[in-house]
Write a protein that holds these residues in place. Sequence first.
Motif, short mmCIF file in Angstrom:
data_model
loop_
_atom_site.label_atom_id
_atom_site.label_comp_id
_atom_site.label_asym_id
_atom_site.label_seq_id
_atom_site.Cartn_x
_atom_site.Cartn_y
_atom_site.Cartn_z
N ARG A 1 0.77 -1.29 -0.02
CA ARG A 1 0.22 0.03 -0.26
C ARG A 1 1.05 1.21 0.19
NH1 ARG A 1 -2.33 -2.97 4.09
NH2 ARG A 1 -1.68 -1.47 5.76
N ALA A 2 2.10 1.26 0.76
CA ALA A 2 3.06 2.37 0.67
C ALA A 2 3.49 2.60 -0.64
CB ALA A 2 3.83 2.25 1.70
N LEU A 3 3.98 1.59 -1.16
CA LEU A 3 4.57 1.70 -2.49
C LEU A 3 3.65 2.27 -3.52
CD1 LEU A 3 6.84 -1.47 -2.72
CD2 LEU A 3 7.68 0.83 -2.25
N ALA A 4 2.22 1.85 -3.33
CA ALA A 4 1.20 2.42 -4.20
C ALA A 4 0.89 3.77 -3.86
CB ALA A 4 -0.23 1.51 -4.03
N GLU A 5 0.94 4.16 -2.72
CA GLU A 5 0.83 5.56 -2.22
C GLU A 5 1.78 6.50 -2.94
OE1 GLU A 5 -1.49 7.41 -0.64
OE2 GLU A 5 -2.45 5.95 0.89
N LEU A 6 3.11 6.11 -2.81
CA LEU A 6 4.16 6.68 -3.65
C LEU A 6 4.00 6.77 -5.03
CD1 LEU A 6 7.16 5.07 -1.70
CD2 LEU A 6 6.30 7.42 -1.42
N GLY A 7 3.66 5.74 -5.68
CA GLY A 7 3.27 5.89 -7.13
C GLY A 7 2.28 6.75 -7.44
N LEU A 8 1.18 6.90 -6.66
CA LEU A 8 0.17 7.87 -6.94
C LEU A 8 0.62 9.34 -6.93
CD1 LEU A 8 -2.90 6.34 -5.18
CD2 LEU A 8 -2.84 6.79 -7.52
N ALA A 9 1.53 9.39 -5.93
CA ALA A 9 2.08 10.52 -5.68
C ALA A 9 2.96 11.10 -6.92
CB ALA A 9 3.13 10.80 -4.25
N ASN A 10 3.79 10.29 -7.36
CA ASN A 10 4.72 10.35 -8.53
C ASN A 10 3.69 10.92 -9.79
OD1 ASN A 10 7.10 10.06 -7.36
ND2 ASN A 10 7.17 7.89 -7.92
N VAL A 11 2.64 10.22 -9.86
CA VAL A 11 1.74 10.60 -10.99
C VAL A 11 1.29 11.71 -10.77
CG1 VAL A 11 -0.40 9.95 -12.10
CG2 VAL A 11 0.96 8.13 -11.36
N GLN B 1 1.71 15.28 -13.22
CA GLN B 1 0.42 16.13 -13.63
C GLN B 1 0.34 17.50 -13.02
OE1 GLN B 1 -2.34 13.37 -12.69
NE2 GLN B 1 -2.70 12.62 -14.69
N SER B 2 1.52 17.91 -12.37
CA SER B 2 1.65 19.16 -11.76
C SER B 2 0.65 19.42 -10.64
CB SER B 2 1.55 20.27 -12.91
OG SER B 2 2.53 20.21 -14.02
N GLN B 3 0.56 18.42 -9.81
CA GLN B 3 -0.62 18.68 -8.91
C GLN B 3 0.31 18.24 -7.66
OE1 GLN B 3 -4.44 16.74 -9.31
NE2 GLN B 3 -3.74 16.17 -11.26
N PRO B 4 1.06 19.22 -7.10
CA PRO B 4 2.08 19.02 -5.84
C PRO B 4 1.28 18.89 -4.37
CG PRO B 4 2.19 21.56 -6.66
CD PRO B 4 1.34 20.67 -7.78
N ALA B 5 0.26 19.61 -4.42
CA ALA B 5 -0.61 19.58 -3.26
C ALA B 5 -1.12 18.31 -2.91
CB ALA B 5 -1.67 20.63 -3.28
N ALA B 6 -1.56 17.76 -3.90
CA ALA B 6 -2.19 16.35 -3.95
C ALA B 6 -1.09 15.26 -3.75
CB ALA B 6 -3.11 16.07 -5.11
N ALA B 7 0.03 15.64 -4.42
CA ALA B 7 0.95 14.56 -4.13
C ALA B 7 1.74 14.57 -2.77
CB ALA B 7 2.23 14.90 -5.25
N GLU C 1 -0.09 15.26 -0.18
CA GLU C 1 -0.81 14.41 0.65
C GLU C 1 -0.65 13.06 0.69
OE1 GLU C 1 -5.73 13.42 1.47
OE2 GLU C 1 -5.04 14.99 -0.08
N HIS C 2 -0.38 12.37 -0.44
CA HIS C 2 -0.13 10.99 -0.37
C HIS C 2 1.19 10.63 0.02
CE1 HIS C 2 -3.54 9.48 -2.82
NE2 HIS C 2 -3.27 10.41 -3.36
N TYR C 3 2.35 11.53 -0.10
CA TYR C 3 3.80 11.09 0.53
C TYR C 3 3.40 11.18 2.04
CZ TYR C 3 6.06 12.20 -3.85
OH TYR C 3 6.49 11.98 -5.26
N GLN C 4 2.56 12.22 2.50
CA GLN C 4 2.54 12.37 4.19
C GLN C 4 1.45 11.09 4.63
OE1 GLN C 4 0.71 16.33 3.92
NE2 GLN C 4 2.47 17.28 4.69
N ALA D 1 8.22 14.50 0.49
CA ALA D 1 7.70 15.59 1.05
C ALA D 1 8.45 16.91 1.30
CB ALA D 1 6.90 15.01 2.30
N GLY D 2 9.50 16.59 1.78
CA GLY D 2 10.49 17.61 2.04
C GLY D 2 10.68 18.56 0.91
#
Length: 858
Positions: free
Chosen positions: A759-769, A773-779, A781-784, A811-812
Motif C-alpha cells: 500500500r505504501a509503494l502504491a501511495e508513492l506511485g500515486l504521488a509520482n503521477v 500532472q503538476s498537482q504538488p499539493a495532492a502529491a 498528501e500521498h507522501y504524507q 515531501a520535504g
Amino acid sequence: MHAAFFAESGAFNAAGRAFQDGQWERAEKEFGDFATRYPKSSRRAEAVLMQAQSRYKLTNSVGAIELLSANLDATGKLADEYRFWLAEARFQDGDFGAAAVDYAAVVKNFPKSARLLAAIYGEALSRFRLEDWPATVKLLREQGGAFQAAVKVRPNDDLALRGQLLLAEALFNQMEFRDAENALNSLAAAPLPPESAWRRQYLLCRSQRADGRTADALAGIAPLASLAQAAQRPRLTALTMELQAEILEQAGRVDEAVAAYEKNLASASPPDRRQALLKVIKLSLKQNKTAETLAKLEQFIQQHPADTALDLVQLTLGELRLKQFDDSLAVPTNSAAALSAPQMSLLEQAGTNFSNVITGHAASAHLGRAHLQRGWCRWHLGRFAESAVDFQAAAEKLEFSGDQAVARYKLAEAQARLGDSTNALKNFQLVTERHAALPEVKSTLLAPALYKLLRAALAIGDLATASAALRKILAEFPAGGFGDRAVLLYGQGLSQRGSTAEARGEFENFLKTFPGAALAAEVHLAVARTYVQDGNWRAAAAQYDAWTAQFTNSPALPQAEYDRAWLHDQAGDGARALALFTNYVARFPAAHNAMLAQNWLGDFFFSSGQFVKAEENYQRLFQNTNCPPDLAYQARLAAGRAAFARQGFENARSYFTNLVNDTKCPADVAAQALFALGDTWIEEPPADRAKPLEKFADAINAFSRVTQTHATNRLAPLAWGKIGNCHLQLASLDPRRYEAAVESYKKAMEHPQADFAARALAELGLANVLEKQSQPAAALEHYQNVLYYEKILRDGEQPYARAVKEAGLAAGRLLEEQQKWEDAVKIYQRLAGELPALRAALDKKIEKLGERLRATKN
C-alpha cells in the motif's frame, strides 16, 4: 387392661414363632403390624429389629436399611444390634464402604456387645471386598487391636478362625507371602471345620508357590488332598489336583503336570474338565504340536456341541491362532498396514473364537482371558479403541496375576495411543505398584511399564511422577537400555518445558555414572541440543565439534555434521560454516541433508555477492535427480535470481520462463517467477535502443499474469504496483497511461492481500503521477500518508522503512520547492526520528533551511 396386655404379647409371640421357623415373609409382615399397632410398646424396638432381620433374610437389604436407619433414635438397649444389622444389610447390598463404617461403630461404641467379634470380622471382610488389603491386615493383625484381643478370649470361635484365614488371604493379595504363611501356620492346630482346614492348606501352598518355593508347596499337596477328601467336596479335590499341576508346571516337571491335569480331565465335573482341558492343551503345545491340537479342538466342538467346556475350547482355538499369528511375524509390528492377508485372517479367526466365548458364555470363568486375547487381536489390527475396551474388561475380570498386569499394561498403551495420557498414567502406575513383585512382571514388564509411565507423566506435565519413574529405572534397570532411553526422554521433556539447564544436568550426571552406556552418543547429542534450545550457538557448535570427533562411526553422524555446520552459521562463523557445508556435500552426497547443504551454499554465495558461484550451486541442486521436487523448483527460482543479480538477464529470463511454463511448478513458485520475469524486463537493457520503453510493455504482461493467474497470492498487490510503475514510464509516450497508472495503484492499495509495503509503494506511485500532472499539493498528501503511516497501518503490521524514507524526502523536497521552510524542517525532523541512520544528512538539510528562514526574517 389385662386383655390389651395379652393381645400385645400374643401378637409379638406369634410374629416371633414365625421368625423362629424361618417364615420370613410372615414374620416381616407381623412385626411390621405390631410396630404400627403398638407404637408405645416396650418391645417395639425389638419388633422393628426383627422385622429388619426378616427383610435381610429375604435379601431385601434396601428395605432393612431404610427400616433400621429410620428407627436409630428409638433403639433402647438394642443400639448395638441395630448398628450391627445395619452394617449387615449394607454389606448384603454391596455397599462395603458404608458397611465397614457401621461395623467399626459397633466395635468403637459397644466394646462389650455380644456382636463385637462378628463386627470386627465384618469390618475386615468389608475392607477385603473393597480390595483395601492394608486396612484389612491392620484390623486383623494389629497387636492390641480389637480383633487380636477378642481372639485371645475366644481363640477357637468360628469368627476368630475365619478372621485369621481372611488375614492370610489379605497378606497374600498384597504379596506378603511369608507373612501370609506365618498367619496360616498359626492355625495349624486350630479345630477348623474340614473345608476351612482345606482352605488353610490350599492358601499355604499357594503362598509358597507364589514365593517361588515349589518344593515346599508340593510337599503340602498330599495333606491338602486328604483334607479335600475329608470335606467330601469333589470340587476341592479338583482344585487340589489343579494346584499340584500348576506347581509341577512351575517347577518344570511338565509330564507330571500333564498327568495331574488329566485326573481332572477324567472328572465328571464340567468345571474340573474345563480347567484341565485348558491346562493339558497348553502344556501339550510346549511340544509344538499346534496343528494337531487345533484339529482335536475342532473335532471336540463337532462331537460335543452342547458341552459346558465349549468356552474353554473356543478360547484355546483362539489362542492357538493368535500364537500362529505371532509366529508368522518375522519382526514384531504395531502397524496393521504391514500385515499380510493370511495374517489378517488368523487375527480375524482368533477374534471370532474369543467373541464366541464372550457372547456365548456370559458366566464363563475365562471371560477375562478371552477379553485379553481379543484385545491383542484388535491391537494388532490397529483398532485401538476397541482393544482398550477389551483390555479394561480383562483387567477387571482377571484375578491378581501376570495376565492381569499385562491387561492393565496394554490398556495403558491403548489409552496412550488414543491420547488419553491421564488414564494411561494411572494404569501404568497400577502395573508398577501392584504387580511389581510378580517374577514374570519384574523380568519382562516392569521396565517398559516404568518407561511408558514416565512418558505419560511428561505428556500431562507431571514432572514429579516422571522424575520418580526415572529414578526407579536408573536404580533397577541401569544396564537394560531403558536407563539411557529414560534419561533422554525425561531430559527432552524438561527441555520442551524450557528447563534446559535441569535437562543438561540430568544428561551429564547420567554420562558420569554410565560413560559406556549404549546410547551415550545420543545423550551427548541431547546435551548439545539443550544449548541449541537456549540459543547459545557457540556452546552448541563446540559440543557438536567434540561429538563428531568422538563418535566417528555413529549412524547419527551425517545429521550431526549437518547440524554442526548450521550451528557455526548461526554463531556468525560463516567461513567455518562454508567449509563444513562444502565438506558435507562431498562427504555425504546421498544424504537428504546434502540437498539442504547445497542450497545453503547457494544462499551463502548469493548473500556474499558471489552470484556466479551461487548460481552454480543452485544448478547442482536442481539437476540432482534425488532432489525433492519442491526444493528443486525453489533452486531453479534462486538460480534465476542469481543470474539476474549478476546481470545475466537473458539467462534469468530463461530460468523464469521455464518455471512459468512448467505445469507441475508449485503455484507460489510460479507467481514468484512471473514477478521476477517482470523485474527482469524492467532492468534488462532494451533490445532496440531506439525504442527504450518497449520493455515496459513486456513487463506489464508478466505482472498482469500474476494478478490474473495468482490473484490471491501475496505478490498480486505488488504486481499491481509494478504495473502502475510501468504505465508511469510509458506515459511519456502516451499521457493516457497516467490514468492506467492511477488505476493500477488503486488496485494495489485495495487488494485484500496488500500489506503495508504494497500500500505504501502504491501511495508513492500515486504521488509520482500527481507530480507529473503538476498537482504538488495532492502529491504531498500521498507522501504524507506514508510518512504519517498510522493512518494506513493495520493491526499487526510494521512500517516499511524504505517507503517511509522515500515519502519523507519527497515531501520535504516539495515543501522546499514551495519555500515552506518551516514545514520542510518539521518533515525532516520527523524523518530523522523515524530513521536515525539518516539523522546526519537530515541535520544538514535542517541547518540550511534554518539559514534560509533566518535570512527571510532579516
